[in-house]
Scaffold this active site. Structure first.
Site: not given
Length: 144
Positions: A101-103
Site C-alpha cells: 500500500f506504501r506504493d
C-alpha cells in the site's frame, strides 16, 4: 558472535513509529466528527506512510547490524525479518500488505480515497506489535 547493531537508531525509529500510531488513533477517533476533513486525511496518510518507512528502516538497521542476508527490496526486508524470527508469519503478511500500500501512498497519492486510507490506517495494533517484536528480538539476541 559480536554484532554491531545501532540500537540508538532503532530506538529513534521506533519512537517515530509510536508517534505515527498516536496520530492514526487520533484521526480514527475524529473520523466521525469531521467526515471528509482534508487535514485528517493528510494526517492519516502521512502517518501511515511514515509508519511503513519506520518498519522498513528498522528492518534495514537490524539486517545490517545482525549481518542477515542482503534484501532485494522492501518486501524482501519483511521476508528476512520473518525468516530470522523477528516477526511472526501472521504479522509479516499484514506488514507486506502495508508495504504494498506504501506504493499508492507515495506514487499514486492523487488516486487515494479516504476510505482506502481508513482501511489501511486501522493498523495500530499491528504497528504496536512490530515495536514489541523488535524489542523482544533485541533483548533475546543482545541481552538489552
Amino acid at each position: 558472535m559480536v554484532y554491531d547493531v545501532d540500537t540508538d537508531r532503532i530506538e529513534r525509529q521506533l519512537k517515530v513509529l509510536r508517534e505515527c500510531v498516536a496520530v492514526l488513533e487520533e484521526t480514527k477517533r475524529r473520523r466521525g466528527e469531521r467526515e471528509g476533513d482534508p487535514v485528517l486525511f493528510f494526517a492519516a496518510s502521512r502517518a501511515l506512510h511514515l509508519a511503513v518507512e519506520c518498519m522498513i528502516d528498522v528492518g534495514t538497521t537490524m539486517i545490517d547490524g545482525f549481518i542477515m542476508r542482503d534484501p532485494g527490496g522492501y518486501l524482501d526486508i519483511v521476508d528476512i525479518l520473518e525468516d530470522e524470527r523477528v516477526i511472526p508469519k501472521e504479522g509479516a503478511e499484514r506488514i507486506r500488505e502495508l508495504v504494498r500500500f506504501r506504493d499508492r501512498l507515495v506514487r499514486k497519492y492523487d488516486e487515494l480515497s479516504p476510505g482506502e486510507v481508513e482501511d489501511h490506517g486501522d493498523q495500530s495494533e499491528l504497528l504496536s506489535s512490530f515495536d514489541k517484536w523488535v524489542r523482544d528480538y533485541l533483548r533475546q539476541e543482545l541481552g538489552t
